[in-house]
Design a protein around this motif. Structure first.
Motif, short mmCIF file in Angstrom:
data_model
loop_
_atom_site.label_atom_id
_atom_site.label_comp_id
_atom_site.label_asym_id
_atom_site.label_seq_id
_atom_site.Cartn_x
_atom_site.Cartn_y
_atom_site.Cartn_z
N ASP A 24 -2.83 0.53 6.38
CA ASP A 24 -4.21 0.22 6.02
C ASP A 24 -4.76 1.19 4.98
OD1 ASP A 24 -4.36 -1.94 7.79
OD2 ASP A 24 -4.88 -0.61 9.45
N TRP A 48 -3.41 13.17 11.60
CA TRP A 48 -4.60 12.48 12.09
C TRP A 48 -4.17 11.27 12.90
CZ3 TRP A 48 -4.23 14.56 7.23
CH2 TRP A 48 -5.20 15.51 6.88
N LYS A 49 -4.78 11.11 14.07
CA LYS A 49 -4.52 9.93 14.91
C LYS A 49 -5.80 9.63 15.67
CE LYS A 49 -1.41 7.92 18.24
NZ LYS A 49 -0.25 8.10 19.09
N GLN A 102 -5.10 4.54 5.39
CA GLN A 102 -5.72 5.74 5.96
C GLN A 102 -4.70 6.88 6.02
OE1 GLN A 102 -6.83 3.82 9.65
NE2 GLN A 102 -8.98 3.83 9.04
N LYS A 103 -5.16 8.08 5.68
CA LYS A 103 -4.29 9.25 5.70
C LYS A 103 -3.88 9.57 7.14
CE LYS A 103 -5.76 12.69 3.26
NZ LYS A 103 -6.36 13.94 2.77
N THR A 104 -2.59 9.76 7.36
CA THR A 104 -2.09 10.08 8.70
C THR A 104 -1.48 11.47 8.78
OG1 THR A 104 0.05 9.03 8.21
CG2 THR A 104 -1.64 7.67 9.29
N THR A 107 0.84 -1.20 0.00
CA THR A 107 0.00 0.00 0.00
C THR A 107 0.88 1.25 0.00
OG1 THR A 107 -0.17 0.07 2.41
CG2 THR A 107 -1.89 -1.16 1.23
N TYR A 109 0.35 7.86 4.59
CA TYR A 109 -0.74 6.92 4.88
C TYR A 109 -0.20 5.79 5.74
CZ TYR A 109 -2.60 9.21 0.71
OH TYR A 109 -3.04 10.14 -0.21
N ASN A 110 -1.08 5.21 6.57
CA ASN A 110 -0.65 4.04 7.32
C ASN A 110 -0.78 2.81 6.42
OD1 ASN A 110 -3.37 3.20 7.39
ND2 ASN A 110 -3.68 3.88 9.49
#
Length: 118
Positions: free
Chosen positions: A65, A86-87, A67-69, A43, A62-63
């Motif tokens: 998975d 984001w967390k 998802q935007k971090t 990913t 992104y992590n």
């Protein structure tokens, strides 16, 4: 039978070994180079652009998975503008000017996340 089990175990070990996913680089029409880095699972880990071999423009992380971090801004390899992290239910905004932190704001969502259930 024992040889078959040993062979199967060896093959499982080979498949389970993580393969390195090399980054990609693409020349764009505006003279920048778009870079994409990947997690071991394939990913996207990070995207951004380089100008004259320096980070320049928007970078997004992104992590594993997907998802935007984080969302960041660079100007000639220096931190600039608003960065967002984001967390979980927390959003942190860090404002940079000339590579120095100007301000930090953090918000925590106290509302339950809405779902699209009928």
């Amino acid at each position: 039978m024992k040889k078959l089990m040993i062979f199967a175990a060896m093959m499982l070990g080979v498949v389970a070994m993580a393969q390195e996913v090399k980054p990609t680089f693409e020349n764009t029409e505006d003279g920048t180079v778009k870079a994409t880095y990947f997690h071991e699972n394939g990913t996207v880990a990070q995207t951004g652009t380089f100008l004259d071999n320096k980070r320049h423009g928007e970078w997004i992380s992104y992590n594993a998975d997907g998802q935007k971090t984080a969302k960041a801004e660079y100007k000639n390899d220096r931190k600039a503008g608003k960065w967002f992290f984001w967390k979980g239910d927390q959003l942190t905004e860090v404002d940079y000017n000339e590579n120095a932190i100007v301000s930090v704001n953090t918000w925590v969502s106290k509302e339950p996340v809405a779902t699209n259930k009928p």
